[in-house]
Write a protein that holds these residues in place. Sequence first.
Motif, mmCIF file in Angstrom:
data_model
loop_
_atom_site.group_PDB
_atom_site.id
_atom_site.type_symbol
_atom_site.label_atom_id
_atom_site.label_comp_id
_atom_site.label_asym_id
_atom_site.label_seq_id
_atom_site.Cartn_x
_atom_site.Cartn_y
_atom_site.Cartn_z
ATOM 1 N N LEU A 162 0.831 -1.202 0.000
ATOM 2 C CA LEU A 162 0.000 0.000 0.000
ATOM 3 C C LEU A 162 0.866 1.253 0.000
ATOM 4 O O LEU A 162 0.571 2.229 -0.693
ATOM 5 C CB LEU A 162 -0.927 -0.007 1.219
ATOM 6 C CG LEU A 162 -2.012 -1.077 1.235
ATOM 7 C CD1 LEU A 162 -2.739 -1.060 2.570
ATOM 8 C CD2 LEU A 162 -2.997 -0.877 0.089
ATOM 9 N N GLU A 163 1.928 1.227 0.795
ATOM 10 C CA GLU A 163 2.823 2.383 0.827
ATOM 11 C C GLU A 163 3.566 2.533 -0.500
ATOM 12 O O GLU A 163 3.683 3.642 -1.043
ATOM 13 C CB GLU A 163 3.831 2.258 1.965
ATOM 14 C CG GLU A 163 4.749 3.466 2.066
ATOM 15 C CD GLU A 163 5.840 3.299 3.105
ATOM 16 O OE1 GLU A 163 6.221 4.306 3.725
ATOM 17 O OE2 GLU A 163 6.332 2.172 3.282
ATOM 18 N N ALA A 164 4.053 1.416 -1.042
ATOM 19 C CA ALA A 164 4.823 1.481 -2.285
ATOM 20 C C ALA A 164 3.964 1.964 -3.455
ATOM 21 O O ALA A 164 4.459 2.661 -4.342
ATOM 22 C CB ALA A 164 5.420 0.110 -2.603
ATOM 23 N N ALA A 165 2.688 1.610 -3.462
ATOM 24 C CA ALA A 165 1.815 1.969 -4.579
ATOM 25 C C ALA A 165 1.234 3.364 -4.451
ATOM 26 O O ALA A 165 0.668 3.887 -5.411
ATOM 27 C CB ALA A 165 0.673 0.951 -4.687
ATOM 28 N N HIS A 166 1.374 3.975 -3.291
ATOM 29 C CA HIS A 166 0.706 5.257 -3.045
ATOM 30 C C HIS A 166 1.299 6.364 -3.903
ATOM 31 O O HIS A 166 2.511 6.459 -4.074
ATOM 32 C CB HIS A 166 0.818 5.619 -1.563
ATOM 33 C CG HIS A 166 -0.182 6.630 -1.120
ATOM 34 N ND1 HIS A 166 0.127 7.956 -0.965
ATOM 35 C CD2 HIS A 166 -1.493 6.514 -0.809
ATOM 36 C CE1 HIS A 166 -0.947 8.613 -0.570
ATOM 37 N NE2 HIS A 166 -1.950 7.761 -0.470
ATOM 38 N N ASN A 167 0.434 7.217 -4.439
ATOM 39 C CA ASN A 167 0.869 8.265 -5.349
ATOM 40 C C ASN A 167 1.301 9.544 -4.644
ATOM 41 O O ASN A 167 1.897 10.410 -5.261
ATOM 42 C CB ASN A 167 -0.256 8.614 -6.335
ATOM 43 C CG ASN A 167 -0.441 7.552 -7.404
ATOM 44 O OD1 ASN A 167 0.483 6.796 -7.689
ATOM 45 N ND2 ASN A 167 -1.626 7.474 -7.968
ATOM 46 N N GLY A 168 0.961 9.698 -3.398
ATOM 47 C CA GLY A 168 1.306 10.924 -2.701
ATOM 48 C C GLY A 168 2.796 11.038 -2.454
ATOM 49 O O GLY A 168 3.523 10.044 -2.386
ATOM 50 N N GLY A 169 3.264 12.274 -2.326
ATOM 51 C CA GLY A 169 4.674 12.479 -2.029
ATOM 52 C C GLY A 169 5.034 12.035 -0.630
ATOM 53 O O GLY A 169 6.202 11.783 -0.332
ATOM 54 N N GLU A 170 4.050 11.947 0.243
ATOM 55 C CA GLU A 170 4.257 11.487 1.614
ATOM 56 C C GLU A 170 3.513 10.177 1.826
ATOM 57 O O GLU A 170 2.492 9.925 1.174
ATOM 58 C CB GLU A 170 3.771 12.547 2.601
ATOM 59 C CG GLU A 170 4.510 13.870 2.489
ATOM 60 C CD GLU A 170 4.015 14.899 3.479
ATOM 61 O OE1 GLU A 170 3.081 14.578 4.239
ATOM 62 O OE2 GLU A 170 4.546 16.017 3.490
ATOM 63 N N PRO A 171 3.983 9.327 2.739
ATOM 64 C CA PRO A 171 3.312 8.043 2.946
ATOM 65 C C PRO A 171 1.923 8.241 3.529
ATOM 66 O O PRO A 171 1.676 9.215 4.254
ATOM 67 C CB PRO A 171 4.238 7.312 3.929
ATOM 68 C CG PRO A 171 5.017 8.392 4.604
ATOM 69 C CD PRO A 171 5.180 9.477 3.589
ATOM 70 N N PRO A 172 0.988 7.331 3.243
ATOM 71 C CA PRO A 172 -0.359 7.446 3.797
ATOM 72 C C PRO A 172 -0.386 7.045 5.260
ATOM 73 O O PRO A 172 0.521 6.374 5.763
ATOM 74 C CB PRO A 172 -1.157 6.451 2.950
ATOM 75 C CG PRO A 172 -0.142 5.402 2.586
ATOM 76 C CD PRO A 172 1.155 6.138 2.392
ATOM 77 N N HIS A 173 -1.437 7.459 5.952
ATOM 78 C CA HIS A 173 -1.690 7.014 7.318
ATOM 79 C C HIS A 173 -2.448 5.693 7.235
ATOM 80 O O HIS A 173 -3.561 5.635 6.712
ATOM 81 C CB HIS A 173 -2.527 8.071 8.064
ATOM 82 C CG HIS A 173 -3.106 7.582 9.350
ATOM 83 N ND1 HIS A 173 -4.460 7.590 9.614
ATOM 84 C CD2 HIS A 173 -2.515 7.053 10.450
ATOM 85 C CE1 HIS A 173 -4.673 7.094 10.820
ATOM 86 N NE2 HIS A 173 -3.513 6.767 11.346
ATOM 87 N N ILE A 174 -1.832 4.608 7.696
ATOM 88 C CA ILE A 174 -2.411 3.271 7.577
ATOM 89 C C ILE A 174 -2.790 2.743 8.961
ATOM 90 O O ILE A 174 -1.995 2.810 9.905
ATOM 91 C CB ILE A 174 -1.429 2.301 6.898
ATOM 92 C CG1 ILE A 174 -1.067 2.801 5.492
ATOM 93 C CG2 ILE A 174 -2.024 0.897 6.823
ATOM 94 C CD1 ILE A 174 -0.042 1.950 4.778
ATOM 95 N N THR A 175 -4.005 2.208 9.058
ATOM 96 C CA THR A 175 -4.483 1.593 10.291
ATOM 97 C C THR A 175 -4.736 0.111 10.044
ATOM 98 O O THR A 175 -5.459 -0.260 9.109
ATOM 99 C CB THR A 175 -5.785 2.254 10.779
ATOM 100 O OG1 THR A 175 -5.550 3.645 11.011
ATOM 101 C CG2 THR A 175 -6.276 1.612 12.069
ATOM 102 N N ALA A 176 -4.152 -0.740 10.880
ATOM 103 C CA ALA A 176 -4.387 -2.183 10.819
ATOM 104 C C ALA A 176 -5.525 -2.528 11.774
ATOM 105 O O ALA A 176 -5.473 -2.166 12.956
ATOM 106 C CB ALA A 176 -3.124 -2.946 11.206
ATOM 107 N N VAL A 177 -6.553 -3.194 11.252
ATOM 108 C CA VAL A 177 -7.720 -3.565 12.054
ATOM 109 C C VAL A 177 -7.839 -5.085 12.050
ATOM 110 O O VAL A 177 -7.771 -5.716 10.985
ATOM 111 C CB VAL A 177 -9.010 -2.935 11.489
ATOM 112 C CG1 VAL A 177 -10.212 -3.307 12.361
ATOM 113 C CG2 VAL A 177 -8.869 -1.418 11.379
ATOM 114 N N GLY A 178 -8.003 -5.672 13.227
ATOM 115 C CA GLY A 178 -8.109 -7.124 13.308
ATOM 116 C C GLY A 178 -9.255 -7.551 14.200
ATOM 117 O O GLY A 178 -9.456 -6.989 15.278
ATOM 118 N N HIS A 179 -10.020 -8.549 13.764
ATOM 119 C CA HIS A 179 -11.146 -9.078 14.531
ATOM 120 C C HIS A 179 -10.888 -10.543 14.862
ATOM 121 O O HIS A 179 -10.486 -11.322 13.997
ATOM 122 C CB HIS A 179 -12.440 -8.950 13.730
ATOM 123 C CG HIS A 179 -13.639 -9.523 14.425
ATOM 124 N ND1 HIS A 179 -14.691 -10.104 13.751
ATOM 125 C CD2 HIS A 179 -13.958 -9.599 15.751
ATOM 126 C CE1 HIS A 179 -15.605 -10.524 14.622
ATOM 127 N NE2 HIS A 179 -15.180 -10.232 15.837
#
Length: 602
Positions: free
Chosen positions: A424-441
Amino acid sequence: MTELNVPTISRVRSWNPDALIQVATEWETAQSTLTQRMRINARTIDESQTYFSGHAGNAMRNRYNAIDSDTAKLIRALDTGATAARTAASDLSSHRDVILGKVSDAAAAKYMIADDGTVTATKQQWTTLLASSNPAAARLGFAALTRDAQNRTTALKQALADLATADVRAETAIIEALKDLPGTPGTAPAGTTGQTPTSPAFDARPDQNRHWWNQLTPDQQRAIVADNPSLIGNRDGIPAAARDQANRNRIPELRTQLESAQTTAAATYGKDSEQYTDITNRIKDLDAVEHAIGEPGSTPPRKLMVLDVMPGGGRQSRAAIAVGDPDTADHISVTTPGLNTTVRESIGSMGQEAQNMRDEAQNQLRQTPGREQETVSTIAWIGYDAPQIRSEDLPGKIEGGIDVGTTERAQEGAVALARFYNGLEAAHNGGEPPHITAVGHSYGSLTTGLALQQPGGHPVTDMVVYGSPGIAADSPGDLGLATGHAYVMRTDDDPIERTHDWSTAAQAGPLLPGPLKVPGMLLPGIAAGYAGTDHGGFGPDPAEVKAFTRLEAGPAITDDGRSLEGASGHSDYPRPGETGIRTTVYNTAAIIAGLAGNAVRE
């Protein structure tokens, strides 16, 4: 293709990110000059109508309008490219400073630092220890130095890998800014087709995959999506739009293959056989995926980012659907489910839950001054073989009980999930990395916790788990997260809490009834094994770990007066309420949106 490798320390020393600032300044100057010149030209062309009319005059003005349109495109590209270059310079400089700081610290402590980032204790350190203590104490001290060197190696190599990812992020942002102009990377010269660079190995790092994709021309990219979609459909690091279209293109052929396999299984083994049932279920999985993704161009867009339904790919089918565009979103979440999850029964509801979560996160952002324009993408990820307790026969119950009562399935899934995060980070187009949240159930929270502890690090900022039997960690630091960025929710009547009532579990009968009468379906020996210090690999009860932030799961009222409905049992957490939004959905959405202050604490 230029091979992308993790940089060495000597290469890092030679890098000069400030050169990008000079490039940005030159592009800004060119943009300003062009803008001024075109304003002058526009006035001249407009005035020409008074003295240059007729067919020739109109032809001249039409030609100018075409030039003006092309120039406007160039001006926008220069402006966007300059911003991308300045952002990249800052990002790369920050990563470079971290690396050189770690190298300097290690050198000051008299360690030896190899060019690849390996840190080792030295003879000089041993001599110093021996001169100041007895041999036994020196050996203990040197052992501690060796352990410290190993920790420094891990941190330094991770910093080097992070720089490589930042480099690809900068490359992507600049190429994206200039993509409509001729002569940029990914654009073949006029009149040529170009030779398609060889794709990386399928297990290549996500940043290597993105670097390869960046080297392709648009025509080459379109050709792969159309003619060889299996090459990229499940490849982490490839843009979501390309993966989505590639996977959609694969569906007709996959259906044909499955229907042929179903016919063969019926003829060879009979329709009551396990083989026939497995193929039939996989066809149902594909049906569910097609229904869940909807038509291309839907709003919000749904991206099919993982599709693996053929036998041999896994014990079960796998799929992942993004709601919204993760390549451009400011905030991304990935939800990993647990026990008894299958694509055919779960991808539809998980996709709708993802959309509901995205809607709530976007709503909270719209209500926050200065954050109104930020965007969210939520992903339902069934990318591993979740444990299944469905069989009516005793061996099947035992096998399912072992799967849900041990960490094997979670460990397998964690490897794929960690790659997905990094992709997800590698594919992101923004100049800065995205804010990613891991959710687990449920059991998926264990998979999430183990994914965050995989070698090589991760780009995740926050974690939310609910209904969790354990995440194999004692603190946010174990998960590579900052203090205050790991959140837990549990309802008062969630039977998962019984997983930590080890004495009762150990005394249970041969098989406890019900998959959630935990450790339901487990043999007494397995249950007794949980009494160890790490609870069979699950770790301590996350709801009782003070280092994790406990969020409210029951009824609540927000600071702005919204009344929230409480969740109950083990499965309500991501589901819509009976009359409104649940507290658990509101809280998870707040974390996903980067608005932790909105979340209701216990």
